[in-house]
Scaffold this active site. Structure first.
Site, PDB file in Angstrom:
ATOM      1  CD  GLU A   1      11.064  20.365  -4.721  1.00 55.94           C
ATOM      2  OE1 GLU A   1      10.935  19.921  -5.857  1.00 55.94           O
ATOM      3  OE2 GLU A   1      11.615  19.731  -3.808  1.00 55.94           O
TER       4      GLU A   1
ATOM      5  CB  THR B   1      14.526  41.098 -16.814  1.00 55.22           C
ATOM      6  OG1 THR B   1      15.556  41.216 -17.800  1.00 55.22           O
ATOM      7  CG2 THR B   1      14.592  42.276 -15.860  1.00 55.22           C
ATOM      8  CG  HIS B   2      13.115  38.481 -20.185  1.00 52.64           C
ATOM      9  ND1 HIS B   2      11.901  38.461 -20.833  1.00 52.64           N
ATOM     10  CD2 HIS B   2      13.458  39.794 -20.064  1.00 52.64           C
ATOM     11  CE1 HIS B   2      11.537  39.709 -21.108  1.00 52.64           C
ATOM     12  NE2 HIS B   2      12.455  40.530 -20.643  1.00 52.64           N
TER      13      HIS B   2
ATOM     14  CB  SER C   1     -20.501  20.552   9.643  1.00 51.49           C
ATOM     15  OG  SER C   1     -21.400  20.942  10.661  1.00 51.49           O
TER      16      SER C   1
ATOM     17  CB  SER D   1      16.789  10.908  -3.098  1.00 52.56           C
ATOM     18  OG  SER D   1      16.672   9.710  -3.837  1.00 52.56           O
TER      19      SER D   1
ATOM     20  CD  GLN E   1     -22.705  21.679   7.435  1.00 45.06           C
ATOM     21  OE1 GLN E   1     -23.606  21.960   8.222  1.00 45.06           O
ATOM     22  NE2 GLN E   1     -22.557  20.472   6.937  1.00 45.06           N
TER      23      GLN E   1
ATOM     24  CG  ASN F   1     -29.474  30.239   9.942  1.00 42.03           C
ATOM     25  OD1 ASN F   1     -29.052  29.080   9.946  1.00 42.03           O
ATOM     26  ND2 ASN F   1     -30.616  30.591   9.369  1.00 42.03           N
TER      27      ASN F   1
ATOM     28  CE  LYS G   1      17.722  14.204  -6.445  1.00 41.21           C
ATOM     29  NZ  LYS G   1      17.405  15.354  -7.238  1.00 41.21           N
TER      30      LYS G   1
ATOM     31  CE1 TYR H   1     -25.921  28.589   7.151  1.00 40.83           C
ATOM     32  CE2 TYR H   1     -27.825  27.214   6.694  1.00 40.83           C
ATOM     33  CZ  TYR H   1     -26.493  27.338   7.037  1.00 40.83           C
ATOM     34  OH  TYR H   1     -25.734  26.220   7.249  1.00 40.83           O
TER      35      TYR H   1
ATOM     36  CG  ASN I   1      15.764  16.211  -3.452  1.00 40.44           C
ATOM     37  OD1 ASN I   1      16.630  16.522  -4.272  1.00 40.44           O
ATOM     38  ND2 ASN I   1      15.284  14.974  -3.349  1.00 40.44           N
TER      39      ASN I   1
ATOM     40  CE  LYS J   1     -19.130  25.660   9.576  1.00 37.65           C
ATOM     41  NZ  LYS J   1     -19.923  26.600   8.724  1.00 37.65           N
TER      42      LYS J   1
HETATM   43  N1  ARG Z   1     -23.644  23.432  10.632  1.00 40.17           N
HETATM   44  C1  ARG Z   1     -24.341  24.535  10.069  1.00 40.17           C
HETATM   45  C2  ARG Z   1     -23.370  25.369   9.235  1.00 40.17           C
HETATM   46  O1  ARG Z   1     -22.217  25.271   9.465  1.00 40.17           O
HETATM   47  C3  ARG Z   1     -24.948  25.386  11.126  1.00 40.17           C
HETATM   48  C4  ARG Z   1     -26.065  26.235  10.634  1.00 40.17           C
HETATM   49  C5  ARG Z   1     -27.247  25.383  10.276  1.00 40.17           C
HETATM   50  N2  ARG Z   1     -28.374  26.184   9.957  1.00 40.17           N
HETATM   51  C6  ARG Z   1     -29.450  25.681   9.355  1.00 40.17           C
HETATM   52  N3  ARG Z   1     -30.392  26.492   9.063  1.00 40.17           N
HETATM   53  N4  ARG Z   1     -29.551  24.392   9.057  1.00 40.17           N
HETATM   54  O2  ARG Z   1     -23.765  26.102   8.378  1.00 40.17           O
END
Ligand code: ARG
Length: 464
Positions: free
Chosen positions: A293, A158-159, A26, A280, A325, A113, A286, A320, A288, A328
């Site tokens: 958008e 409206t509409h 990660s 464009s 993971q 965790n 153009k 957990y 745009n 994020k």
């Molecule tokens: N990179 C992990 C996450 O974002 C960290 C926590 C990992 N915990 C574990 N028990 N393997 O969730």
């Protein structure tokens, strides 16, 4: 440490395969958490020292090492490797390199965790505070624009059919209230993020005399989670944030949709400036409305990120699970889109010109005073509303056939459509003036000049 050996490698004989490493890592997205991770580690170390769980000498060495690492990452001196999985492992591994054996005391009474949970809470809190400033700026932009155009006519639809004349300021204020409700939701998600999970450790708490209130205070959290299992598995604070973002983007997207339509040659109600439009590659004429958008398009991914988190969580057993993971990925993307979205709308509003005269033309062509005629018959001629509606409808049909607007009707036309018994009907001078239709509106929140002024003042008070 041998090259392939993980910090958790004690019970393993060989490393994971390459493909599994790529699935596992990660660091490609959680390196963004490095400052929060170091800050939380330092609070944790201070607590361990205060509680006499580690010595002051070790605590000082670790904290010094952590500051050095922060400096190194800031200067792009740390090489991120998939084999070290995440930001937590990168920092801990480097700490042990710098400090030596004493660095290995950092992870006492802590788990990744609660570590990743505390980092994410801090990260989100900081970004929510930035969003709050941005959103307030947007509210002021809309409010100032509404004030500037509080006397200009605009078309209410409206509409997607002309309905009634409104004030441009009133139209803009409708968006003010949407964004203001978003600010309230943002406050709510800030409150939910303002809670420390640190000290929950893996899931059940620590086997040391830790002090969770101390670390929470060090890190600026208002409270601590009251249940360690909840602390490590909770993602509600993220759900609330994603819902805020999705709703904000629905408002942004609807605003953009109006802007795109009104900017077309067909409407020509507004003109977007060069700074918020693009050209464009083939059609030289153009200009745009790409930015509007794109903001409309970005709403899809922001709503998608909310969906992703909800689906990720729905079947997860406590506590957990590694699925978490992924949270994020959604969170960091949405944070980025929210700041682009708010900033983008402000920029568009700063580079738009309105053409109320062009709107006036359409209000007349669209028979927008029809409700006022019906209401006039009710108020002055003792006609029931249903009958007045029917009579006005016949008048509109007549005008349509004769290719005239309502304000071009003559007394003869009235007798033709409604019959000779309406001979005494007085077409009052300003009944069909668009400004009079505005003036006539009553009740809190209506589009009359008076009520709009009250609305604007109330909105100002809320922001100040
Ligand atoms: N990179 C992990 C996450 O974002 C960290 C926590 C990992 N915990 C574990 N028990 N393997 O969730």
């Amino acid at each position: 440490m041998e090259k392939d050996k993980k910090l958790w490698g004690g019970r393993f004989k060989e490393g994971v395969s390459d493909i599994c490493q790529d699935i596992s890592e990660s660091i490609s997205f959680d390196s963004a958490l490095y400052e929060q991770d170091i800050k939380a580690s330092m609070a944790h170390v201070s607590m361990l020292e205060k509680q006499k769980i580690i010595s002051s000498v070790i605590a000082e060495k670790i904290n010094k090492g952590l500051l050095q690492i922060k400096h190194e990452i800031k200067n792009n001196e740390m090489e991120f490797k998939a084999e070290l999985e995440d930001i937590h492992m990168h920092i801990e591994k480097r700490l042990i390199e710098i400090v030596g054996e004493e660095g290995k005391f950092l992870h006492t009474g802590r788990s990744r965790n609660d570590q990743v949970a505390v980092d994410t809470h801090l990260f989100l809190k900081e970004n929510i505070l930035k969003h709050k400033t941005d959103l307030k700026k947007l509210l002021w932009t809309v409010l100032n624009l509404a004030e500037k155009h509080k006397k200009d006519l605009w078309a209410g639809y409206t509409h997607t059919q002309i309905a009634q004349p409104v004030l441009l300021g009133h139209y803009l204020m409708a968006y003010f209230w949407m964004f203001h409700r978003d600010l309230n939701l943002l406050e709510f998600s800030l409150d939910e993020s303002d809670c420390s999970p640190l000290g929950a450790a893996a899931l059940g708490g620590a086997n040391y005399p830790i002090n969770r209130e101390f670390t929470a205070q060090e890190l600026g959290f208002k409270k601590v989670y009251q249940n360690s299992m909840d602390a490590v598995s909770n993602r509600d604070y993220q759900m609330s944030y994603h819902f805020f973002a999705a709703r904000l983007f629905i408002h942004i997207s609807r605003f953009c949709e109006d802007i795109i339509l009104y900017n077309s040659v067909e409407f020509s109600y507004i003109k977007l400036g060069d700074r918020v439009t693009t050209g464009s590659s083939i059609m030289p004429q153009k200009k745009n409305p790409d930015i509007a958008e794109l903001l409309r398009g970005k709403s899809a991914r922001v709503i998608g990120n909310l969906q992703s988190l909800l689906i990720n969580l729905k079947g997860l057993p406590l506590t957990y699970n590694r699925d978490l993971q992924e949270d994020k990925v959604y969170l960091m993307d949405t944070i980025k889109q929210v700041s682009l979205g708010i900033g983008g709308i402000i920029e568009i509003l700063n580079h738009v010109t309105f053409f109320p005269d062009r709107v006036r033309e359409n209000l007349r062509r669209g028979f927008s005073q029809a409700t006022d005629i019906a209401d006039y018959l009710v108020s002055n001629y003792n006609v029931s509303f249903r009958n007045a509606h029917e009579m006005t409808g016949r008048m509109v049909l007549f005008c349509e056939n004769k290719k005239i607007t309502l304000d071009e009707i003559t007394h003869e036309d009235i007798l033709t459509v409604w019959g000779n018994e309406w001979n005494s009907f007085q077409l009052s001078g300003d009944l069909l003036k668009l400004e009079s239709c505005i003036e006539r509106k009553q009740g809190t929140g209506s589009t009359s000049y008076k009520e709009l002024e009250i609305q604007i003042q109330a909105a100002k008070k809320l922001l100040m």
